[in-house]
Design a protein around this motif. Structure first.
Motif, PDB file in Angstrom:
ATOM      1  N   PRO A 474     -21.268  15.663  24.925  1.00 37.05           N
ATOM      2  CA  PRO A 474     -20.300  16.048  26.074  1.00 37.05           C
ATOM      3  C   PRO A 474     -20.376  15.296  27.358  1.00 37.05           C
ATOM      4  N   TYR A 475     -22.035  15.205  28.364  1.00 44.65           N
ATOM      5  CA  TYR A 475     -21.249  14.846  29.227  1.00 44.65           C
ATOM      6  C   TYR A 475     -20.991  13.262  29.465  1.00 44.65           C
ATOM      7  N   THR A 476     -22.352  12.277  29.020  1.00 47.84           N
ATOM      8  CA  THR A 476     -21.248  11.145  28.433  1.00 47.84           C
ATOM      9  C   THR A 476     -20.612  10.524  28.458  1.00 47.84           C
ATOM     10  N   ALA A 477     -19.574  11.596  27.265  1.00 46.82           N
ATOM     11  CA  ALA A 477     -18.409  11.399  26.820  1.00 46.82           C
ATOM     12  C   ALA A 477     -17.508  11.301  28.390  1.00 46.82           C
ATOM     13  N   MET A 478     -18.027  12.127  28.546  1.00 51.83           N
ATOM     14  CA  MET A 478     -17.089  12.882  30.360  1.00 51.83           C
ATOM     15  C   MET A 478     -16.946  11.857  30.578  1.00 51.83           C
ATOM     16  N   ARG A 479     -18.411  11.385  31.543  1.00 47.92           N
ATOM     17  CA  ARG A 479     -18.290  10.070  31.881  1.00 47.92           C
ATOM     18  C   ARG A 479     -17.815   9.010  31.596  1.00 47.92           C
ATOM     19  N   LEU A 480     -17.459   8.768  30.571  1.00 53.05           N
ATOM     20  CA  LEU A 480     -16.615   7.322  29.836  1.00 53.05           C
ATOM     21  C   LEU A 480     -15.657   6.983  29.498  1.00 53.05           C
ATOM     22  N   GLN A 481     -15.062   8.559  29.682  1.00 50.79           N
ATOM     23  CA  GLN A 481     -13.205   9.083  30.015  1.00 50.79           C
ATOM     24  C   GLN A 481     -13.367   8.108  31.440  1.00 50.79           C
ATOM     25  N   GLU A 482     -13.692   8.677  32.315  1.00 53.32           N
ATOM     26  CA  GLU A 482     -13.712   8.372  33.934  1.00 53.32           C
ATOM     27  C   GLU A 482     -13.034   6.518  34.243  1.00 53.32           C
ATOM     28  N   LEU A 483     -14.752   6.183  33.102  1.00 50.93           N
ATOM     29  CA  LEU A 483     -14.017   4.854  33.302  1.00 50.93           C
ATOM     30  C   LEU A 483     -13.106   4.277  32.499  1.00 50.93           C
ATOM     31  N   LEU A 484     -13.231   4.557  30.796  1.00 49.00           N
ATOM     32  CA  LEU A 484     -12.388   4.004  30.531  1.00 49.00           C
ATOM     33  C   LEU A 484     -11.255   4.401  31.384  1.00 49.00           C
ATOM     34  N   ARG A 485     -10.588   5.227  32.119  1.00 49.44           N
ATOM     35  CA  ARG A 485      -9.373   5.615  32.984  1.00 49.44           C
ATOM     36  C   ARG A 485      -8.961   4.603  33.708  1.00 49.44           C
ATOM     37  N   SER A 486     -10.454   4.413  34.557  1.00 46.33           N
ATOM     38  CA  SER A 486     -10.583   3.349  35.962  1.00 46.33           C
ATOM     39  C   SER A 486      -9.764   2.147  35.711  1.00 46.33           C
ATOM     40  N   VAL A 487      -9.747   2.016  33.755  1.00 48.81           N
ATOM     41  CA  VAL A 487      -9.394   0.335  33.625  1.00 48.81           C
ATOM     42  C   VAL A 487      -7.532   0.201  34.151  1.00 48.81           C
ATOM     43  N   VAL A 488      -7.156   1.515  34.035  1.00 51.20           N
ATOM     44  CA  VAL A 488      -5.381   1.410  34.310  1.00 51.20           C
ATOM     45  C   VAL A 488      -5.037   2.131  35.521  1.00 51.20           C
ATOM     46  N   LYS A 489      -6.424   3.383  35.728  1.00 54.34           N
ATOM     47  CA  LYS A 489      -5.238   3.906  36.748  1.00 54.34           C
ATOM     48  C   LYS A 489      -5.550   2.546  38.298  1.00 54.34           C
ATOM     49  N   MET A 490      -7.175   2.288  37.976  1.00 62.56           N
ATOM     50  CA  MET A 490      -7.488   1.598  39.311  1.00 62.56           C
ATOM     51  C   MET A 490      -6.658   0.149  39.446  1.00 62.56           C
TER      52      MET A 490
END
Length: 575
Positions: A474-490
């Motif tokens: 679940p921790y790795t999934a959470m970190r990946l969620q942050e990365l995936l969000r940055s592709v559009v958000k940043m």
């Protein structure tokens, strides 16, 4: 003469049901020859969407006119009055017909109301019948549903016992591809329903105008396959892809919570009468080079093995091999910035470190994320083993040969989803759904059940987890969620300019992959889920004929997300 006599006796008495190497049934063919028949329903099962809307056939009241009407006197005016048409229109319809026909207006079959149907049948005119008739319409999900064909040998091979006892005809259509093929034992016709009359050698009625209705005495057939897709969404996705200019590729959408398929579109589409032409390939279950989408796998492994620190900087002015300058100079970036801007150098460096520790690590993490296994629903149904919802689905590959270990160039190519990396868009969608759910892996289901004609359920397809229990934390999934969000958000994320104003916040990853021996052609992917904070949909769009400057995948993505946002709000308003 004796030879002729014995031959005639053999044909008439012994080989009546299987003459010649083609196993021709003389009795059945002779009945066909002296019968004029109108098929109301083929008896084969059909497919509906999750709301019960038919996906490839329609079935509604129609007016059937028999050709012998032109030779007799019948109350044509009464029928014309009920339909509000002229006598001439009805006469013209039967005048040039040699077989029973459906009455048409403006070259389109006339749909009757229930009131019109009752009034016409109450007249009891021989040769004039208002009946529910099956009509094949445009198949809006041909790659998922598949096609049907005729093959006498294959029918006998699959259904030897039923052919022998007469419950299935060798002329029955059988599934050639898609779910038509997978579910064929449940769908194959047990006999059609028809209106028929016998004729002489001049096609005149033998027994007056006596038309008979025939149908199998079976309340269970035809069956209905209830798929998980949404018809309206399927139509919109198809149109959105075409409007964006995408001609070779497609899109797949699954429910982020249930992992049910909502839409699958593969382009180009194909003519169901030519099931093996170039458009018949289902791109969504075919393995292709994913490009930078594969960086998700490298990121997952690096997170688990603590190879990164938020403060670490990577020189993204260097090329992926670290031995020259990158044409797209990005400067020094953090790990998250590298993911958002798709810096090749960062991920090739991490991949080389990972492979030095464990040469199979990239393959193992691709497996954890469900990229290399078949992810479509597969299970045993009654005596049928491994019934698949996606029979053409290919497996993925992440092959690192022994000679590649220690070869930074080979590992670099693998890290950015090139070289021997091949995955299907369906598997990529499943990977994003796994991440969105915090690491829980499930099979993608395309049908919920099969029903009998009387409404009872024959088969239910339960939601199933993937057999391979090895998964990300679940921790790795959470970190990946942050990365995936940055592709559009940043601001400098690879999808920011296209999707920043989306009504639903999106998390995802883009990927551009070279293909072919010359590597001059490219494909472009965008895989993501939305809303990012509470995932509801997972969508992957692939353009297999990508051209720089024309990012058709993101144009279509924006369109479809907006449609789903409006659809959801409309549904909430109704509720």
């Amino acid at each position: 003469m004796l030879v002729f006599v014995f031959r005639l006796a053999y044909v008439q008495l012994i080989a009546t049901h299987h003459i010649s190497k083609y196993e021709i049934d003389l009795v059945e063919e002779s009945i066909k020859q002296r019968t004029k028949k109108f098929i109301l329903h083929s008896g084969r099962g059909y497919f509906t969407d999750r709301h019960g809307h038919s996906l490839h056939i329609d079935y509604y009241p129609s007016l059937i006119l028999f050709p012998f009407l032109k030779e007799g006197i019948w109350p044509i005016g009464k029928v014309a009055k009920i339909l509000n048409v002229s006598n001439e229109q009805l006469m013209d319809a039967v005048q040039n017909s040699e077989n029973p026909i459906l009455f048409e207006e403006n070259n389109k079959r006339r749909k009757l109301t229930m009131d019109e149907m009752k009034k016409i049948n109450d007249l009891k005119i021989p040769g004039v019948y208002a009946q529910y008739v099956q009509e094949r319409v445009e198949n809006i999900a041909p790659h998922l549903i598949g096609v049907v064909g005729e093959n006498h040998k294959e029918v006998k091979r699959r259904y030897a016992a039923q052919v022998e006892n007469g419950t299935i005809s060798v002329n029955s259509g059988i599934g050639v591809s898609g779910m038509e093929r997978s579910f064929d034992p449940f769908l194959i016709s047990q006999g059609h329903s028809a209106l028929a009359y016998f004729v002489d050698n001049l096609d005149r009625p033998l027994f007056g105008f006596d038309v008979r209705y025939s149908a199998p005495a079976d309340p269970y057939h035809p069956t209905e396959v209830v798929t998980t897709i949404d018809k309206e969404l399927q139509i919109h996705v198809t149109n959105a892809l075409k409007e964006a200019g995408l001609i070779n590729g497609g899109a797949v959408i699954i429910d982020a919570k249930t992992n049910d398929l909502l839409s699958l579109v593969s382009l180009p589409t194909f003519n169901i009468n030519f099931p093996f032409d170039s458009g018949a390939k289902n791109h969504m279950v075919t393995a292709y080079t994913p490009g930078s989408v594969f960086k998700i796998v490298v990121a997952a492994a690096a997170i688990d093995l603590n190879l990164i620190n938020k403060l670490d900087l990577f020189d993204c002015n260097q090329n992926l091999y670290g031995d020259g300058e990158e044409p797209r100079k990005l400067g020094k970036l953090t790990f998250q910035e590298s993911f958002a801007q798709s810096c090749n150098y960062t991920f090739t460096q991490l991949a080389n470190k990972l492979v030095r520790q464990d040469k199979l690590i990239l393959e193992r993490y691709a497996t954890k994320l469900g990229l290399v296994d078949k992810v479509g629903w597969i299970g045993d149904v009654y005596r049928l083993e491994e019934v698949s919802h996606f029979p053409e689905e290919e497996i993925g590959t992440v092959i690192i040969d022994e000679q590649d270990i220690g070869d930074k160039f080979a590992i670099a190519q693998t890290a950015i989803g090139q070289k021997n990396v091949r995955v299907t868009p369906l598997a990529v969608a499943n990977m994003l759904a796994t991440i969105a759910r915090g690491g829980e892996k499930k099979q993608v289901r395309a049908a919920s059940k099969i029903k009998y004609e009387n409404g009872t359920t024959v088969v239910e397809f339960p939601k199933q987890t993937l057999e391979n229990r090895d998964k990300i934390s679940p921790y790795t999934a959470m970190r990946l969620q942050e990365l995936l969000r940055s592709v559009v958000k940043m601001e400098k994320g690879t999808a920011h300019s296209f999707l920043k104003n989306s009504p639903y916040p999106i998390a995802g990853k883009s990927g551009t992959a070279q293909k072919g021996l010359t590597k001059e052609e490219e494909s472009h992917w965008f895989a993501g889920y939305f809303p990012a904070n509470k995932p509801k949909y997972v969508m992957v769009i692939v353009d297999l004929n990508h051209q720089n400057g024309n990012i058709k995948t993101l144009k279509a993505y924006e369109n479809i997300v907006e449609y789903l946002y409006k659809y959801d709000n409309k549904t909430k308003t109704k509720d």
